[in-house]
Design an enzyme around this catalytic site. Sequence first.
Site, PDB file in Angstrom:
ATOM      1  N   ASP A 134       0.638  -1.343  -0.431  1.00 25.52           N
ATOM      2  CA  ASP A 134       0.088   0.341   0.065  1.00 25.52           C
ATOM      3  C   ASP A 134       0.937   1.135  -0.064  1.00 25.52           C
ATOM      4  O   ASP A 134       0.426   1.872  -0.733  1.00 25.52           O
ATOM      5  CB  ASP A 134      -0.770  -0.121   0.950  1.00 25.52           C
ATOM      6  N   CYS A 188     -16.245  -6.182 -16.479  1.00 28.66           N
ATOM      7  CA  CYS A 188     -17.291  -5.117 -16.362  1.00 28.66           C
ATOM      8  C   CYS A 188     -18.099  -5.670 -17.140  1.00 28.66           C
ATOM      9  O   CYS A 188     -19.834  -4.960 -17.107  1.00 28.66           O
ATOM     10  CB  CYS A 188     -16.704  -4.638 -15.445  1.00 28.66           C
ATOM     11  N   CYS A 194     -22.142   1.372 -10.544  1.00 26.28           N
ATOM     12  CA  CYS A 194     -20.365   1.536  -9.603  1.00 26.28           C
ATOM     13  C   CYS A 194     -20.583   3.312  -9.780  1.00 26.28           C
ATOM     14  O   CYS A 194     -20.961   4.441  -8.412  1.00 26.28           O
ATOM     15  CB  CYS A 194     -19.383   1.214  -9.386  1.00 26.28           C
ATOM     16  N   CYS A 243     -18.967   2.059  -3.925  1.00 23.49           N
ATOM     17  CA  CYS A 243     -18.726   1.488  -4.956  1.00 23.49           C
ATOM     18  C   CYS A 243     -18.136  -0.159  -5.276  1.00 23.49           C
ATOM     19  O   CYS A 243     -18.281  -1.022  -6.213  1.00 23.49           O
ATOM     20  CB  CYS A 243     -18.047   1.610  -5.690  1.00 23.49           C
ATOM     21  N   CYS A 247     -21.376  -3.570  -6.179  1.00 25.51           N
ATOM     22  CA  CYS A 247     -20.729  -4.286  -7.073  1.00 25.51           C
ATOM     23  C   CYS A 247     -21.663  -5.825  -7.514  1.00 25.51           C
ATOM     24  O   CYS A 247     -21.299  -6.556  -6.219  1.00 25.51           O
ATOM     25  CB  CYS A 247     -19.676  -4.083  -6.872  1.00 25.51           C
TER      26      CYS A 247
END
Length: 379
Positions: A134, A188, A194, A243, A247
């Site tokens: 991260d 997707c 989203c 979001c 989904c």
Amino acid sequence: MNAVRLQQAVREYAQSIGIDKIGFTTAAPFRELKNRLKRQQELGYQSGFEEKDLDKRTQPALLLDQAESIIAIAVAYPSKMSNSPKGKKGERRGIFCRASWGIDYHVVLREKLALLEEFILKQVPDAKVRSMVDTGELVDRAVAERAGIGWSAKNCAIITPEFGSYVYLGEMITNIPFAPDTPMEDECGDCTLCLDACPTGALVQGGQLNAQRCIAFLTQSKKPIPEEFRAKIGNRLYGCDTCQTICPKNKGKHNLHQQAFQPDPELAKPLLQPVLRLSNREFKERFGEVSGSWRGKNPIQRNAILALAHFKDETAVSELIAMLGTDPRPVIRGTIAWALGEIGTKEGYQALEAALLKEEDFEVRAELQKAIETHKERI
């Protein structure tokens, strides 16, 4: 041990220490990504938390001498909470996003990567490795996408078939030439749920996020939250899951198997008013092990005030008035001014007028004046 056997051994060991997915890719530059990141900078869409040097973000060879491969890992986190506490009048609750449930994921993934490094170095003592989670220079999602962990979705998350987008990501650069895995196809399709559901329109288009409008970023900012976003924060104390929860690929993905990330309900959904009273030491003692504590107590307390305004919680007015008169932090006083205007009690209005007479901070005075006008208009 030859390269093929070593790679298989690494996969098997990763699974044995609780890494849910592992993938391999080359250490070649992320050339297309660099162009996208440059465009994000030009548009002012970045959060400011990122590494500023785009070469370091996109050229693994700058981060490890003789870099050949990158090992990407994913560890799933839960999307459901058992025994979730319910708020009620006088006992309203805030919510930390799912990525802040349980032990700080930075700690958990770094431990797993350290074990993986140790395993590799036992097999190849002169190997070079460098891991990050991260906060490293590389873009975790770009590495994971190229390593076949999942596809990069319209909500800017990596979606895995097994765990949805509820996964933490990390990676290890190494000088071992592992065979690269195949990236996944984007699944997707035509779905835009989203983008449609984002409360602030932060998802500009599929795969492009304006972090300056994203609630997840706003809840971490230490500055006053712009007025256009305050009501949209709701009762979020840290992060935003909209979001993800909207989904379709996340439907039925509960991921309850990682014990480290099982939430303490009283930390994940704490009572709001007690949060306002925490000292720095008390905040660290209570929330220090969760990732949502990394910015300290000030943003969390500011967000708690916004949440009390969201609930129009009149039982909090007296406490907010007391803080308005004594709290040394201008951001907190300004947020309280807005909140009292939103809650709209006579007691709050009187406190706003009294505070205006002695407030010296220019921005707080402006907040007080706007809140007084708001109250007058409603009457």
